[in-house]
Design an enzyme around this catalytic site. Structure first.
Site, PDB file in Angstrom:
ATOM      1  N   GLU A 123      -1.370  -9.465  19.713  1.00 42.87           N
ATOM      2  CA  GLU A 123      -1.533  -8.188  19.029  1.00 42.87           C
ATOM      3  C   GLU A 123      -2.236  -7.193  19.945  1.00 42.87           C
ATOM      4  OE1 GLU A 123      -3.001  -8.590  15.136  1.00 42.87           O
ATOM      5  OE2 GLU A 123      -1.744 -10.330  14.734  1.00 42.87           O
ATOM      6  N   ASP A 161      -9.249 -17.489  15.659  1.00 45.06           N
ATOM      7  CA  ASP A 161      -8.023 -17.846  14.937  1.00 45.06           C
ATOM      8  C   ASP A 161      -7.831 -19.369  14.944  1.00 45.06           C
ATOM      9  OD1 ASP A 161      -5.088 -16.866  14.020  1.00 45.06           O
ATOM     10  OD2 ASP A 161      -4.882 -18.506  15.455  1.00 45.06           O
ATOM     11  N   GLY A 192       5.315  -9.377  22.347  1.00 46.15           N
ATOM     12  CA  GLY A 192       4.998  -9.510  20.920  1.00 46.15           C
ATOM     13  C   GLY A 192       4.287 -10.812  20.571  1.00 46.15           C
ATOM     14  N   GLY A 238       5.322 -15.900  13.608  1.00 48.87           N
ATOM     15  CA  GLY A 238       6.614 -15.233  13.458  1.00 48.87           C
ATOM     16  C   GLY A 238       6.952 -15.083  11.983  1.00 48.87           C
ATOM     17  N   GLU A 254       0.416 -23.931   3.278  1.00 47.46           N
ATOM     18  CA  GLU A 254       1.029 -24.501   4.489  1.00 47.46           C
ATOM     19  C   GLU A 254       1.092 -23.488   5.633  1.00 47.46           C
ATOM     20  OE1 GLU A 254       2.621 -27.902   4.864  1.00 47.46           O
ATOM     21  OE2 GLU A 254       1.990 -27.074   6.753  1.00 47.46           O
ATOM     22  N   ILE A 298       5.318 -25.320  11.198  1.00 42.41           N
ATOM     23  CA  ILE A 298       5.145 -26.778  11.316  1.00 42.41           C
ATOM     24  C   ILE A 298       4.585 -27.317   9.993  1.00 42.41           C
ATOM     25  CG2 ILE A 298       4.096 -28.630  12.657  1.00 42.41           C
ATOM     26  CD1 ILE A 298       3.654 -26.669  14.916  1.00 42.41           C
ATOM     27  N   LYS A 325      -7.926 -22.203  11.740  1.00 42.58           N
ATOM     28  CA  LYS A 325      -6.868 -23.195  11.484  1.00 42.58           C
ATOM     29  C   LYS A 325      -7.424 -24.609  11.540  1.00 42.58           C
ATOM     30  CE  LYS A 325      -3.277 -20.214  13.344  1.00 42.58           C
ATOM     31  NZ  LYS A 325      -2.662 -19.800  14.615  1.00 42.58           N
ATOM     32  N   ARG A 340       0.846  -1.202   0.000  1.00 44.37           N
ATOM     33  CA  ARG A 340       0.000   0.000   0.000  1.00 44.37           C
ATOM     34  C   ARG A 340       0.870   1.236   0.000  1.00 44.37           C
ATOM     35  NH1 ARG A 340      -3.653  -2.084   4.861  1.00 44.37           N
ATOM     36  NH2 ARG A 340      -1.534  -2.272   5.600  1.00 44.37           N
TER      37      ARG A 340
HETATM   38  N1  LIG Z   1       2.914 -12.623  11.207  1.00 45.85           N
HETATM   39  C1  LIG Z   1       2.754 -13.910  11.511  1.00 45.85           C
HETATM   40  O1  LIG Z   1       3.339 -14.436  12.456  1.00 45.85           O
HETATM   41  C2  LIG Z   1       1.846 -14.763  10.662  1.00 45.85           C
HETATM   42  C3  LIG Z   1       1.762 -16.145  10.921  1.00 45.85           C
HETATM   43  C4  LIG Z   1       0.942 -16.942  10.105  1.00 45.85           C
HETATM   44  C5  LIG Z   1       0.219 -16.368   9.081  1.00 45.85           C
HETATM   45  N2  LIG Z   1       0.304 -15.010   8.886  1.00 45.85           N
HETATM   46  C6  LIG Z   1      -0.510 -14.442   7.799  1.00 45.85           C
HETATM   47  O2  LIG Z   1       0.356 -13.841   6.835  1.00 45.85           O
HETATM   48  C7  LIG Z   1      -0.305 -12.723   6.242  1.00 45.85           C
HETATM   49  C8  LIG Z   1       0.592 -11.502   6.383  1.00 45.85           C
HETATM   50  O3  LIG Z   1       0.846 -11.232   7.740  1.00 45.85           O
HETATM   51  P1  LIG Z   1       1.930 -10.126   8.193  1.00 45.85           P
HETATM   52  O4  LIG Z   1       2.094 -10.316   9.658  1.00 45.85           O
HETATM   53  O5  LIG Z   1       3.125 -10.169   7.316  1.00 45.85           O
HETATM   54  O6  LIG Z   1       1.108  -8.775   7.927  1.00 45.85           O
HETATM   55  P2  LIG Z   1       1.667  -7.269   7.831  1.00 45.85           P
HETATM   56  O7  LIG Z   1       2.991  -7.161   8.492  1.00 45.85           O
HETATM   57  O8  LIG Z   1       0.555  -6.396   8.261  1.00 45.85           O
HETATM   58  O9  LIG Z   1       1.911  -7.057   6.250  1.00 45.85           O
HETATM   59  C9  LIG Z   1       0.859  -6.926   5.338  1.00 45.85           C
HETATM   60  C10 LIG Z   1       1.443  -6.445   4.012  1.00 45.85           C
HETATM   61  O10 LIG Z   1       0.404  -6.429   3.036  1.00 45.85           O
HETATM   62  C11 LIG Z   1       0.303  -5.134   2.451  1.00 45.85           C
HETATM   63  N3  LIG Z   1      -1.122  -4.879   2.193  1.00 45.85           N
HETATM   64  C12 LIG Z   1      -2.146  -5.027   3.039  1.00 45.85           C
HETATM   65  N4  LIG Z   1      -3.309  -4.704   2.441  1.00 45.85           N
HETATM   66  C13 LIG Z   1      -2.990  -4.342   1.187  1.00 45.85           C
HETATM   67  C14 LIG Z   1      -3.750  -3.882   0.077  1.00 45.85           C
HETATM   68  N5  LIG Z   1      -5.052  -3.751   0.129  1.00 45.85           N
HETATM   69  N6  LIG Z   1      -3.093  -3.610  -1.074  1.00 45.85           N
HETATM   70  C15 LIG Z   1      -1.745  -3.731  -1.148  1.00 45.85           C
HETATM   71  N7  LIG Z   1      -0.968  -4.170  -0.128  1.00 45.85           N
HETATM   72  C16 LIG Z   1      -1.588  -4.462   1.028  1.00 45.85           C
HETATM   73  C17 LIG Z   1       0.898  -4.193   3.467  1.00 45.85           C
HETATM   74  O11 LIG Z   1       1.372  -3.055   2.782  1.00 45.85           O
HETATM   75  P3  LIG Z   1       2.161  -1.859   3.546  1.00 45.85           P
HETATM   76  O12 LIG Z   1       3.504  -2.441   3.904  1.00 45.85           O
HETATM   77  O13 LIG Z   1       2.262  -0.778   2.544  1.00 45.85           O
HETATM   78  O14 LIG Z   1       1.328  -1.523   4.749  1.00 45.85           O
HETATM   79  C18 LIG Z   1       2.022  -5.039   4.054  1.00 45.85           C
HETATM   80  O15 LIG Z   1       3.176  -4.970   3.250  1.00 45.85           O
HETATM   81  C19 LIG Z   1      -1.674 -12.617   6.957  1.00 45.85           C
HETATM   82  O16 LIG Z   1      -2.631 -13.301   6.189  1.00 45.85           O
HETATM   83  C20 LIG Z   1      -1.436 -13.338   8.264  1.00 45.85           C
HETATM   84  O17 LIG Z   1      -2.626 -13.880   8.813  1.00 45.85           O
HETATM   85  C21 LIG Z   1       1.090 -14.205   9.630  1.00 45.85           C
END
Ligand SMILES: NC(=O)c1ccc[n+]([C@@H]2O[C@H](COP(=O)([O-])OP(=O)(O)OC[C@H]3O[C@@H](n4cnc5c(N)ncnc54)[C@H](OP(=O)(O)O)[C@@H]3O)[C@@H](O)[C@H]2O)c1
Length: 428
Positions: A186, A197, A183, A298, A125, A132, A201, A42
């Site tokens: 959230e 959540d 951390g 993570g 995955e 895992i 899963k 974004r």
């Molecule tokens: N973090 C974890 O530990 C974890 C674990 C398992 C699964 N996940 C899953 O992985 C996914 C990402 O998580 P994350 O923690 O990496 O999230 P995040 O840090 O919030 O990153 C989201 C990214 O997507 C971009 N984005 C969001 N909405 C957008 C839109 N409408 N158009 C264009 N770009 C957009 C954001 O852009 P900007 O950078 O410009 O804001 C950012 O780069 C989620 O589905 C989450 O459930 C995360």
């Protein structure tokens, strides 16, 4: 092979780092050189260490419509516009890897059907239990095992909170605040603590395990937000720990999938899963119980699963498979003596003054220090049992040689390695 990304936050940046860092190994094993980008975000002005700013775009078409992008990695999260983006990519035959449990637990069946029709792959995955490899195990290793039950601790935030409440005697509010501080939770923890959540899963895992279509709306769930510390105390006194469990059972051919806090007997394997870890227990008549344990969240951990999906897609190209034999990085073998661990030592000793001091000084000469010592018996029955702090194996061998040379020590000491801090580490 070009990999386009939708999103470049916590997970996306870790994916880019892993693909770049592991590029040579991936190329040797798969025969494909991976190119990363374009990457949709974004806000293009944000700082993203390790990511080439030239790859960043705010135009979704650059990822979705470019025929040179063969795999689209979705790590942006949310339902809208994400669902439409994935449908667009799949419709033109691109394969998709997603970490998005909300999306999969609602629209997984439609997306899988669309991918099948377009001759594309859809992998997810990372959407359940991050690092895992449980979906791969269910989809491949246990495909024909007829899984009858999946029981899981699939939410690290709630497991951390419950561990803190049980072990540290904290109230729910105190434990949640600590999880946020570290951390593990959230700022708005409602998806985690309310059970949604875990339900998402479990919908994904049970769909794969039972070869069926279970959606989040089919999963009744309760969270931990109404648990009282007092009940955790009673449970402990009765020999139980409280865990937020996902419980999926095949009952007379029907799938029952639920999420609730439950008392787990302290001797049960799932009772030992503490802190932010996840664990999934898979049951079938043929394989009995198989448990997978590891980090469930993570950036790097989730990226590991995303990259595994990319590799799995590469392995399906042109009927190929991963040539692990070619993935030889030419590493040297560390000499056994350079490996460090802690040690247990038992020896029969002469029952006379100063024995312990002489033995301790022999260890000190080898720069090994004693953590615990227990002396027992007298006369011919005198024994010393020691636990030594972490040290290199070659030092321990030399210390043992010194022990054998001492008049005080009878027979050969018994030495065992102690699993734990620094075990397996190589001395630098
Ligand atoms: N973090 C974890 O530990 C974890 C674990 C398992 C699964 N996940 C899953 O992985 C996914 C990402 O998580 P994350 O923690 O990496 O999230 P995040 O840090 O919030 O990153 C989201 C990214 O997507 C971009 N984005 C969001 N909405 C957008 C839109 N409408 N158009 C264009 N770009 C957009 C954001 O852009 P900007 O950078 O410009 O804001 C950012 O780069 C989620 O589905 C989450 O459930 C995360």
């Amino acid at each position: 092979m070009r990999i386009g990304l939708l999103g470049c936050g916590t997970v996306g940046q870790a994916v880019v780092r892993t693909l770049i860092g592991g590029g040579a190994t991936i190329e040797r094993a798969s025969g494909h050189r991976l190119e990363v980008g374009p990457i949709l975000v974004r806000d293009p002005t944000k700082l993203r260490p390790g990511v080439d700013p030239a790859l960043i775009t705010t135009d979704p078409a650059r990822v979705l419509d470019d025929p040179s992008v063969s795999i689209v990695v979705e790590v942006m999260g949310g339902l809208d516009p994400t669902l439409g983006y994935l449908q667009t990519a799949i419709a033109r035959g691109a394969s998709v890897v997603t970490a998005n449990k909300q999306l999969l637990s609602r629209y997984g069946p439609e997306l899988l059907t669309a991918a099948q029709e377009a001759g594309a792959e859809l992998r997810f995955e990372a959407s359940a239990c991050a690092a895992i490899p449980v979906i791969k195990v269910l989809r491949e290793s246990l495909l024909a095992a007829e899984i009858t039950a999946v029981t899981g601790i699939v939410n690290g935030t709630t497991n951390f909170i419950l561990t803190e409440m049980s072990r540290g005697g904290l109230s729910y509010e105190e434990a949640l605040a600590r999880a946020q501080e570290l951390g593990y939770a959230e700022a708005d923890p409602s998806e985690d603590v309310g059970g949604a959540d875990a339900a998402a899963k479990m919908a994904i895992l049970s769909s794969i395990a039972f070869h069926s279509r279970v959606r989040i709306d089919d999963v009744p769930y309760e969270g931990i937000d109404r648990l009282q510390a007092e009940d955790l105390g009673h449970a402990l006194a009765l020999g139980f720990v409280v865990k937020l469990l996902g419980v999926a059972r095949l009952m007379n051919g029907s799938a029952s999938v639920r999420v609730y806090p439950a008392l787990v007997p302290r001797g049960h394997r799932l009772a030992a899963i503490d802190g932010p870890d996840n664990a999934v227990l898979l049951e079938s008549r043929a394989t009995r119980e198989i448990m997978l344990v590891g980090p469930g969240a993570g950036g790097d951990e989730t990226a590991s699963a995303v990259v595994a999906d990319i590799l799995s897609i590469l392995g399906t190209h042109q009927g190929s498979f991963l040539h692990n034999a070619l993935a030889d990085a030419g590493r040297a073998i560390a000499p056994p003596g350079s490996v460090s661990s802690a040690f247990y030592l038992r020896m029969a000793v002469a029952d006379r003054p100063g024995v312990l001091a002489r033995i301790a000084s022999a260890f000190a000469d080898e720069e090994l220090s004693i953590r615990t010592v227990v002396q027992s018996g007298s006369g011919d029955e005198a024994r010393l049992v020691l636990i030594l702090h972490n040290g290199p194996e070659e030092r321990m061998e030399q210390a043992l040689a010194r022990m054998r040379a001492l008049d005080d020590v009878r027979g050969d000491p018994v030495m065992l390695r102690v699993l734990g801090s620094g075990e397996g580490g190589v001395r630098r």
